[in-house]
Design a protein around this motif. Sequence first.
Motif, PDB file in Angstrom:
ATOM      1  N   ILE A 365      46.364 -20.623 -54.589  1.00 10.73           N
ATOM      2  CA  ILE A 365      45.568 -19.487 -54.116  1.00 10.73           C
ATOM      3  C   ILE A 365      46.405 -18.608 -53.194  1.00 10.73           C
ATOM      4  O   ILE A 365      46.965 -19.067 -52.197  1.00 10.73           O
ATOM      5  CB  ILE A 365      44.304 -19.980 -53.385  1.00 10.73           C
ATOM      6  N   ARG A 368      41.787 -14.901 -50.579  1.00  5.50           N
ATOM      7  CA  ARG A 368      40.356 -15.028 -50.842  1.00  5.50           C
ATOM      8  C   ARG A 368      39.666 -13.727 -50.436  1.00  5.50           C
ATOM      9  O   ARG A 368      39.919 -13.211 -49.348  1.00  5.50           O
ATOM     10  CB  ARG A 368      39.753 -16.203 -50.075  1.00  5.50           C
ATOM     11  N   ARG A 388      35.977 -11.834 -61.176  1.00 10.00           N
ATOM     12  CA  ARG A 388      36.368 -13.095 -60.527  1.00 10.00           C
ATOM     13  C   ARG A 388      37.293 -13.901 -61.435  1.00 10.00           C
ATOM     14  O   ARG A 388      38.319 -14.441 -60.994  1.00 10.00           O
ATOM     15  CB  ARG A 388      35.122 -13.923 -60.184  1.00 10.00           C
ATOM     16  N   GLN A 389      36.946 -13.973 -62.707  1.00 17.13           N
ATOM     17  CA  GLN A 389      37.771 -14.710 -63.674  1.00 17.13           C
ATOM     18  C   GLN A 389      39.167 -14.085 -63.781  1.00 17.13           C
ATOM     19  O   GLN A 389      40.180 -14.809 -63.786  1.00 17.13           O
ATOM     20  CB  GLN A 389      37.070 -14.694 -65.028  1.00 17.13           C
ATOM     21  N   SER A 392      41.318 -14.639 -60.619  1.00 17.34           N
ATOM     22  CA  SER A 392      41.713 -16.043 -60.426  1.00 17.34           C
ATOM     23  C   SER A 392      43.048 -16.331 -61.118  1.00 17.34           C
ATOM     24  O   SER A 392      43.798 -17.226 -60.695  1.00 17.34           O
ATOM     25  CB  SER A 392      40.632 -16.978 -60.961  1.00 17.34           C
ATOM     26  N   THR A 397      41.117 -15.645 -55.174  1.00 14.29           N
ATOM     27  CA  THR A 397      39.786 -16.228 -55.294  1.00 14.29           C
ATOM     28  C   THR A 397      38.745 -15.200 -54.863  1.00 14.29           C
ATOM     29  O   THR A 397      38.790 -14.688 -53.744  1.00 14.29           O
ATOM     30  CB  THR A 397      39.654 -17.492 -54.432  1.00 14.29           C
TER      31      THR A 397
END
Length: 529
Positions: A365, A368, A388-389, A392, A397
Amino acid sequence: MHKREFNKSLVAAGALGLFEASFGITKAFGQTRGGTLNSIVQPEPPMLNLAISQLTPTQMVSGKIFLSLLTYGFDLKPMPSLAKSWTISPDGKTYTFHLEPAAKWHDGKPLTSDDVLYTVKEFLPITHPRAKAIFGRCESITAPDAHTVVFKLAEPFGPFIGAFDISNLPVMPKHIYAGTDITKNPNNMSPIGSGPFKFKEWVRGSHIHLVRNEDYFKPGLPYLDALIYRVVPDGASRALAIEKGTVQLTQWTDLELFDAQRIGKLPQLAMTTRGYEYFAPIMWLEINNRTAPLDDKRFRQAVMHAIDRNVIKDKILYGFGKIATGPVNSKTRFYEPNVKKYDFSIAKANALLDEMGLKPDAKGIRARVRLPVAPYGEMVTRTCEYIRQCLSKIGVTVVLESTDTGSYSQRIANWDYDLNLLWLYQFGDPALGVTRNYVSSNIRKIMFTNTVGYSNPEVDKLADAAAVEVEDSKRQALYSKMQQLIVEDVPIAWLVEMEFPTIYDKRLQNLVTTAIGIHESFDTVYFKA
């Protein structure tokens, strides 16, 4: 009755053809005058004063209650509304509007030029996201008599005549608001306007009921007895309501687009995408430019590369739209196609983040971020989930946060977000609907302003120069350069130029007659036998 129970009964009653009786709705659908038009409002608006709330549900309902000086044809040329006529001085600096002398407020008080002055000079500067950019250009705003208003500009501003629609200048009743806290005035929920329909009742979670204004200044209008806007949170129930005839009109995002494609082909219904020309919305992802790592343009560029916008257009919007290339919709004046291009490339996105030194942690990550999800149906939810997908895959995130209409608006206005999925209106000219989101002078804690906090002095200069330039060729050159700079900086990730289906009962006539479509007053709408 609880909201869920009401929605079930709404669909059941529509299927049985009995729904009219529960609200005393007439069945005079075959007459030119009479009948009740049932529509959807989704989501339920936070209030009914569009001078304070610019959210689409508020505008849609309140456009029947309030009026502005003008409206606009499909060619974006001005047409009369509260102003029966107007003149523009040869030097382009003085605009004189002559009001309808018979116009009244719904409580019987006369509507005068004093109401227009109060709205523009005292009300809108407090609440409206575009008032400062538009009416702040005036050297003076005066009323030589009770039915004349004169706007005198400090310097020519060509788009000015396009700024008098219901969303930019909804005329407010001075006698109701003067001397009060306008944001807390109880008439924001039970409005007193001057339009063809009067507010009757609002049953939260159920419906908003408007009735004919018998003292409307246009003789013989409106044709309809009433309008009822139904609150139906469930998408499947909304689709069934229009199929079964429980409602006769859906618009904007009332229907999920996969439903719209199917339902629009039913024999008793018609579908159009006209009536959104004035708005020309772009779906985009706002990026709060204030905090790290979002304050680095390389991060924002990486976001653009990481999202496959064709998936949004084809799989989520079901082809209702076109890939956006920057801040100006290709249907809006002064669009510039020659800007930096951001193809879908996870490799390019990761390279930009690596260049920043934004290294992934042990879990891979890099950052965020928070994304409040606006309560506008499955289309918004699916797009947020897809974003979001996508992010990622580059180590970002995205935390999706559920909101209701009121809290969502408050959070965005207060800059309490990292990312925000939204679409905004362009109002026919960059000076009216585009630059407000990018100029430093409009960084304000009001929805639909420059809430991302973007600041580029050169963009500010170009926007200011283009707004006052009178020659279109020179305006184009200035706006082209401005767009190229903004697209390089990516303060906002532009996704899709949106199109929306309006689906309606074929008996409805005069429904979409201008470039503001279903936001119109509906004073000439009627049911044909």
